[in-house]
Design a protein around this motif. Structure first.
Motif, PDB file in Angstrom:
ATOM      1  N   TRP A 208      -1.886   2.034   0.469  1.00  0.00           N
ATOM      2  CA  TRP A 208      -2.880   3.055   0.960  1.00  0.00           C
ATOM      3  C   TRP A 208      -4.202   3.002   1.940  1.00  0.00           C
ATOM      4  O   TRP A 208      -4.683   2.144   1.504  1.00  0.00           O
ATOM      5  N   PRO A 209      -4.433   3.437   2.878  1.00  0.00           N
ATOM      6  CA  PRO A 209      -5.047   3.051   3.834  1.00  0.00           C
ATOM      7  C   PRO A 209      -6.582   3.237   3.406  1.00  0.00           C
ATOM      8  O   PRO A 209      -7.253   4.623   2.617  1.00  0.00           O
ATOM      9  N   ALA A 210      -7.415   2.607   3.736  1.00  0.00           N
ATOM     10  CA  ALA A 210      -8.428   2.442   3.063  1.00  0.00           C
ATOM     11  C   ALA A 210      -9.604   3.588   3.354  1.00  0.00           C
ATOM     12  O   ALA A 210     -10.085   4.434   2.477  1.00  0.00           O
ATOM     13  N   TRP A 211      -9.091   4.306   3.975  1.00  0.00           N
ATOM     14  CA  TRP A 211     -10.021   5.479   5.370  1.00  0.00           C
ATOM     15  C   TRP A 211      -9.824   6.926   5.040  1.00  0.00           C
ATOM     16  O   TRP A 211     -10.556   7.988   4.555  1.00  0.00           O
ATOM     17  N   ALA A 212      -8.723   6.450   3.947  1.00  0.00           N
ATOM     18  CA  ALA A 212      -7.801   7.677   3.463  1.00  0.00           C
ATOM     19  C   ALA A 212      -8.700   8.473   2.534  1.00  0.00           C
ATOM     20  O   ALA A 212      -8.672   7.117   1.497  1.00  0.00           O
ATOM     21  N   ASP A 213      -8.394   9.688   1.647  1.00  0.00           N
ATOM     22  CA  ASP A 213      -8.757   9.979   1.037  1.00  0.00           C
ATOM     23  C   ASP A 213      -7.637   9.837  -0.797  1.00  0.00           C
ATOM     24  O   ASP A 213      -6.554   9.469   0.338  1.00  0.00           O
ATOM     25  N   VAL A 214      -8.262   9.197  -1.772  1.00  0.00           N
ATOM     26  CA  VAL A 214      -7.772   8.892  -2.928  1.00  0.00           C
ATOM     27  C   VAL A 214      -7.107  10.051  -4.281  1.00  0.00           C
ATOM     28  O   VAL A 214      -7.348  11.034  -3.759  1.00  0.00           O
TER      29      VAL A 214
ATOM     30  N   GLY B 181      -9.114  -4.178  -2.730  1.00  0.00           N
ATOM     31  CA  GLY B 181      -9.576  -3.439  -1.779  1.00  0.00           C
ATOM     32  C   GLY B 181     -10.477  -3.440  -1.296  1.00  0.00           C
ATOM     33  O   GLY B 181     -11.253  -3.014  -2.237  1.00  0.00           O
ATOM     34  N   PRO B 182     -11.120  -2.560  -0.032  1.00  0.00           N
ATOM     35  CA  PRO B 182     -10.361  -3.025   1.034  1.00  0.00           C
ATOM     36  C   PRO B 182      -9.987  -3.974   1.357  1.00  0.00           C
ATOM     37  O   PRO B 182     -11.261  -5.444   1.489  1.00  0.00           O
ATOM     38  N   ALA B 183      -8.757  -4.738   2.273  1.00  0.00           N
ATOM     39  CA  ALA B 183      -8.413  -6.226   2.472  1.00  0.00           C
ATOM     40  C   ALA B 183      -7.313  -5.507   3.348  1.00  0.00           C
ATOM     41  O   ALA B 183      -7.245  -4.415   3.590  1.00  0.00           O
ATOM     42  N   ALA B 184      -6.558  -6.327   4.728  1.00  0.00           N
ATOM     43  CA  ALA B 184      -5.801  -6.157   5.361  1.00  0.00           C
ATOM     44  C   ALA B 184      -5.201  -5.693   4.571  1.00  0.00           C
ATOM     45  O   ALA B 184      -4.340  -6.460   3.617  1.00  0.00           O
ATOM     46  N   ARG B 185      -3.666  -5.639   5.702  1.00  0.00           N
ATOM     47  CA  ARG B 185      -2.030  -5.350   4.988  1.00  0.00           C
ATOM     48  C   ARG B 185      -1.786  -6.368   4.217  1.00  0.00           C
ATOM     49  O   ARG B 185      -0.857  -6.335   2.567  1.00  0.00           O
ATOM     50  N   PRO B 186      -2.337  -7.833   4.570  1.00  0.00           N
ATOM     51  CA  PRO B 186      -1.048  -8.546   4.469  1.00  0.00           C
ATOM     52  C   PRO B 186      -2.031  -9.284   2.539  1.00  0.00           C
ATOM     53  O   PRO B 186      -0.545  -9.183   1.729  1.00  0.00           O
TER      54      PRO B 186
ATOM     55  N   GLY C 244      -5.060  -2.715  10.348  1.00  0.00           N
ATOM     56  CA  GLY C 244      -5.596  -1.711   9.246  1.00  0.00           C
ATOM     57  C   GLY C 244      -6.370  -2.503   8.737  1.00  0.00           C
ATOM     58  O   GLY C 244      -6.405  -3.439   7.638  1.00  0.00           O
ATOM     59  N   GLU C 245      -7.129  -1.741   7.582  1.00  0.00           N
ATOM     60  CA  GLU C 245      -7.563  -2.172   5.811  1.00  0.00           C
ATOM     61  C   GLU C 245      -7.434  -0.792   5.161  1.00  0.00           C
ATOM     62  O   GLU C 245      -7.219   0.214   5.118  1.00  0.00           O
ATOM     63  N   TYR C 246      -7.044  -1.689   4.024  1.00  0.00           N
ATOM     64  CA  TYR C 246      -5.836  -0.383   3.240  1.00  0.00           C
ATOM     65  C   TYR C 246      -7.049  -1.165   1.557  1.00  0.00           C
ATOM     66  O   TYR C 246      -7.448  -2.555   1.901  1.00  0.00           O
ATOM     67  N   VAL C 247      -6.351  -0.041   1.031  1.00  0.00           N
ATOM     68  CA  VAL C 247      -6.738  -0.531  -0.717  1.00  0.00           C
ATOM     69  C   VAL C 247      -5.153  -0.400  -1.093  1.00  0.00           C
ATOM     70  O   VAL C 247      -3.830  -0.574  -1.023  1.00  0.00           O
ATOM     71  N   VAL C 248      -5.073  -1.000  -2.659  1.00  0.00           N
ATOM     72  CA  VAL C 248      -4.227  -0.758  -3.328  1.00  0.00           C
ATOM     73  C   VAL C 248      -4.977   0.419  -4.477  1.00  0.00           C
ATOM     74  O   VAL C 248      -5.473   0.395  -4.706  1.00  0.00           O
ATOM     75  N   LEU C 249      -3.782   1.227  -4.384  1.00  0.00           N
ATOM     76  CA  LEU C 249      -3.822   2.202  -5.448  1.00  0.00           C
ATOM     77  C   LEU C 249      -3.082   1.964  -6.680  1.00  0.00           C
ATOM     78  O   LEU C 249      -1.803   1.559  -7.100  1.00  0.00           O
ATOM     79  N   ALA C 250      -3.972   2.453  -7.989  1.00  0.00           N
ATOM     80  CA  ALA C 250      -3.159   2.292  -8.952  1.00  0.00           C
ATOM     81  C   ALA C 250      -3.256   3.379  -9.610  1.00  0.00           C
ATOM     82  O   ALA C 250      -4.250   3.989  -9.606  1.00  0.00           O
ATOM     83  N   ASN C 251      -1.782   4.181 -10.558  1.00  0.00           N
ATOM     84  CA  ASN C 251      -1.701   4.840 -11.589  1.00  0.00           C
ATOM     85  C   ASN C 251      -1.770   5.034 -12.615  1.00  0.00           C
ATOM     86  O   ASN C 251      -2.121   4.088 -13.226  1.00  0.00           O
ATOM     87  N   ALA C 252      -2.238   5.542 -13.791  1.00  0.00           N
ATOM     88  CA  ALA C 252      -2.026   5.793 -14.829  1.00  0.00           C
ATOM     89  C   ALA C 252      -0.595   4.989 -15.369  1.00  0.00           C
ATOM     90  O   ALA C 252      -1.021   4.356 -16.798  1.00  0.00           O
ATOM     91  N   ALA C 253       0.200   5.257 -14.846  1.00  0.00           N
ATOM     92  CA  ALA C 253       1.118   3.976 -15.665  1.00  0.00           C
ATOM     93  C   ALA C 253       1.203   2.812 -14.680  1.00  0.00           C
ATOM     94  O   ALA C 253       2.077   2.340 -15.616  1.00  0.00           O
ATOM     95  N   GLY C 254      -0.161   2.291 -14.035  1.00  0.00           N
ATOM     96  CA  GLY C 254       0.395   1.120 -14.150  1.00  0.00           C
ATOM     97  C   GLY C 254       1.212   0.630 -12.748  1.00  0.00           C
ATOM     98  O   GLY C 254       1.134  -0.114 -11.923  1.00  0.00           O
ATOM     99  N   ALA C 255       1.565   1.926 -12.021  1.00  0.00           N
ATOM    100  CA  ALA C 255       2.083   1.840 -10.385  1.00  0.00           C
ATOM    101  C   ALA C 255       1.063   1.690  -9.588  1.00  0.00           C
ATOM    102  O   ALA C 255      -0.114   2.414  -9.719  1.00  0.00           O
TER     103      ALA C 255
END
Length: 64
Positions: A26-32, A41-46, A11-22
């Motif tokens: 997350w799957p790249a195809w899914a809504d944020v 990202g988007p990038a490979a899972r590893p 799969g293709e993924y992204v890294v999400l971040a929130n205001a607290a820095g967490a």
């Protein structure tokens, strides 16, 4: 048996971040979800997991 979208090795993924820095994977195809933005990202899972694990104390990027 189907894979969870979070476990798909091809799969293709992204890294999400929130205001607290967490960060989270997350799957790249899914809504944020509200309150989150794409940090990497988007990038490979590893590559995304490496981004999350590399510097867990570093604040998330503010460029997105």
């Amino acid at each position: 048996m189907s894979l969870s979208p979070f476990d798909d090795p091809n799969g293709e993924y992204v890294v999400l971040a929130n205001a607290a820095g967490a960060r989270c994977l997350w799957p790249a195809w899914a809504d944020v979800p509200a309150g989150w933005s794409i940090d990497f990202g988007p990038a490979a899972r590893p590559a995304c997991l490496a981004r999350i694990e590399a510097r867990p104390d570093e604040p998330a990027s503010k460029s997105h």
